[in-house]
Design an enzyme around this catalytic site. Sequence first.
Site, mmCIF file in Angstrom:
data_model
loop_
_atom_site.group_PDB
_atom_site.id
_atom_site.type_symbol
_atom_site.label_atom_id
_atom_site.label_comp_id
_atom_site.label_asym_id
_atom_site.label_seq_id
_atom_site.Cartn_x
_atom_site.Cartn_y
_atom_site.Cartn_z
ATOM 1 N N HIS A 1 5.437 5.050 3.163
ATOM 2 C CA HIS A 1 4.147 4.948 3.860
ATOM 3 C C HIS A 1 3.118 5.856 3.200
ATOM 4 O O HIS A 1 2.008 5.437 2.878
ATOM 5 C CB HIS A 1 4.335 5.345 5.335
ATOM 6 N N GLU A 2 3.526 7.121 2.940
ATOM 7 C CA GLU A 2 2.567 8.079 2.352
ATOM 8 C C GLU A 2 2.186 7.677 0.932
ATOM 9 O O GLU A 2 1.019 7.730 0.551
ATOM 10 C CB GLU A 2 3.164 9.496 2.342
ATOM 11 N N GLU B 1 -3.818 1.715 7.208
ATOM 12 C CA GLU B 1 -2.584 2.117 7.893
ATOM 13 C C GLU B 1 -1.537 1.007 7.876
ATOM 14 O O GLU B 1 -0.361 1.227 7.587
ATOM 15 C CB GLU B 1 -2.878 2.500 9.352
ATOM 16 N N ASP C 1 -9.135 9.376 16.308
ATOM 17 C CA ASP C 1 -8.248 8.925 15.226
ATOM 18 C C ASP C 1 -8.956 7.960 14.272
ATOM 19 O O ASP C 1 -8.456 6.864 13.957
ATOM 20 C CB ASP C 1 -6.990 8.257 15.804
ATOM 21 N N HIS D 1 -4.390 4.376 13.792
ATOM 22 C CA HIS D 1 -2.942 4.304 14.041
ATOM 23 C C HIS D 1 -2.617 3.465 15.268
ATOM 24 O O HIS D 1 -1.449 3.262 15.598
ATOM 25 C CB HIS D 1 -2.360 5.715 14.209
ATOM 26 N N TYR E 1 -10.978 4.946 5.590
ATOM 27 C CA TYR E 1 -10.055 5.330 6.667
ATOM 28 C C TYR E 1 -10.802 5.419 8.006
ATOM 29 O O TYR E 1 -10.879 6.480 8.637
ATOM 30 C CB TYR E 1 -9.388 6.665 6.329
ATOM 31 N N HIS F 1 -0.353 4.982 0.755
ATOM 32 C CA HIS F 1 -1.735 5.445 0.928
ATOM 33 C C HIS F 1 -2.355 5.726 -0.441
ATOM 34 O O HIS F 1 -3.537 5.439 -0.673
ATOM 35 C CB HIS F 1 -1.795 6.719 1.782
HETATM 36 C C1 LIG Z 1 3.372 11.374 11.164
HETATM 37 C C2 LIG Z 1 1.934 11.121 10.809
HETATM 38 C C3 LIG Z 1 0.902 11.764 11.507
HETATM 39 C C4 LIG Z 1 -0.424 11.503 11.158
HETATM 40 C C5 LIG Z 1 -0.763 10.608 10.134
HETATM 41 C C6 LIG Z 1 0.269 9.949 9.438
HETATM 42 C C7 LIG Z 1 -0.080 8.951 8.349
HETATM 43 O O1 LIG Z 1 0.479 9.079 7.219
HETATM 44 O O2 LIG Z 1 -0.896 8.057 8.628
HETATM 45 C C8 LIG Z 1 1.619 10.228 9.759
HETATM 46 O O3 LIG Z 1 2.649 9.649 9.042
HETATM 47 C C9 LIG Z 1 3.032 8.353 9.399
HETATM 48 O O4 LIG Z 1 2.417 7.655 10.151
HETATM 49 C C10 LIG Z 1 4.345 7.918 8.762
HETATM 50 C C11 LIG Z 1 4.817 6.547 8.925
HETATM 51 C C12 LIG Z 1 5.463 7.664 9.696
HETATM 52 ZN ZN LIG Z 2 -0.688 6.596 7.316
#
Ligand SMILES: Cc1cccc(C(=O)O)c1OC(=O)C1CC1
Ligand SMILES: [Zn+2]
Length: 308
Positions: free
Chosen positions: A145-146, A169, A228, A233, A160, A149
Amino acid sequence: TQEAATTGTGKGSSGETVTLQTYQSNGTYYLYDTSKPMDGIIRTYTANQGSSLPGNYVTDADNNFQSSNQAAAVDAHYFAGLTYDYYYDTHGRNSYDNNGSDLISTVHYGSNFNNAFWNGSQMVYGDGDGSTFSPLSGSLDVVAHELTHAVTDTTANLVYQDQPGALNESMSDVFAVIVEAENGDFDWQLGEDIYTPGTPGDALRSLENPELYDQPSHMDDYYNTSADNGGVHTNSGIPNKAFYYIANDIGLDKSGDIYYRALTSYLTSQSDFEDARNALLQSAEDLYGANSTEYQAVSDGYAAVGIG
Ligand SMILES: Cc1cccc(C(=O)O)c1OC(=O)C1CC1
Ligand SMILES: [Zn+2]
């Protein structure tokens, strides 16, 4: 000095032992992987609970990274390698920028930090507070996921915020599911291995059933908020559910090819959900034809979430 690329072992946070590509210099071993085909070096650091990046290299004296405080680094290093392999082997993409840039990860960032992020140059993982999250590099879907990005930032560069942000996302969640599936660990959930260690079976998000974790799965339930970045998200549940329908129809491989083409060839920084539908339809037409079942699957999937 005496130095060479080496192969070591390590124990990740789930306790399994993995093979690691490391580097030996003057008798010390580093989480520094020079094995990738197009020189994209993977290097992993620890912030030692601080916040300066990238921090210090993670090293070991005998090339067996098995101590408990090395587990988060072992996961970050190993999962970054798997994600690099997916993009290179499946799409011919050489690292996140298709230019062989190094993949840099830092673990043990901050104190009880319940977050993971791409900061524009590298991946950063908190340890979690042990209740909401365990160390966040401990799950391949989180690392994928990261890193996605970073792929998005160097291609469509989706802003974003609001719908482009929710799409940003969603692309990260989509390729997180695909990379996990490619590595024999298919599920529709995100972060299940590191979210609420005390509560088995739950996750951060579900693409099959976004409502499970308070996300909408239809435009009728789009969540208007300033929080957010406009609910990126939350509203990602809508394109996530469209992907769930499409992948159920034509499979993850074809879906991945359609999504990769849309992300890298058609989407731009302000693309909204309607633009995503059009980009995915165009990609399906390019790859399979306008009268193909793949094209129809994209149309059906987006119609089912109230788009198009
Ligand atoms: C844990 C977390 C908190 C905030 C932003 C993200 C983000 O990277 O958007 C995040 O990571 C995820 O969503 C990964 C998929 C679990
Ligand atoms: Zn993310």
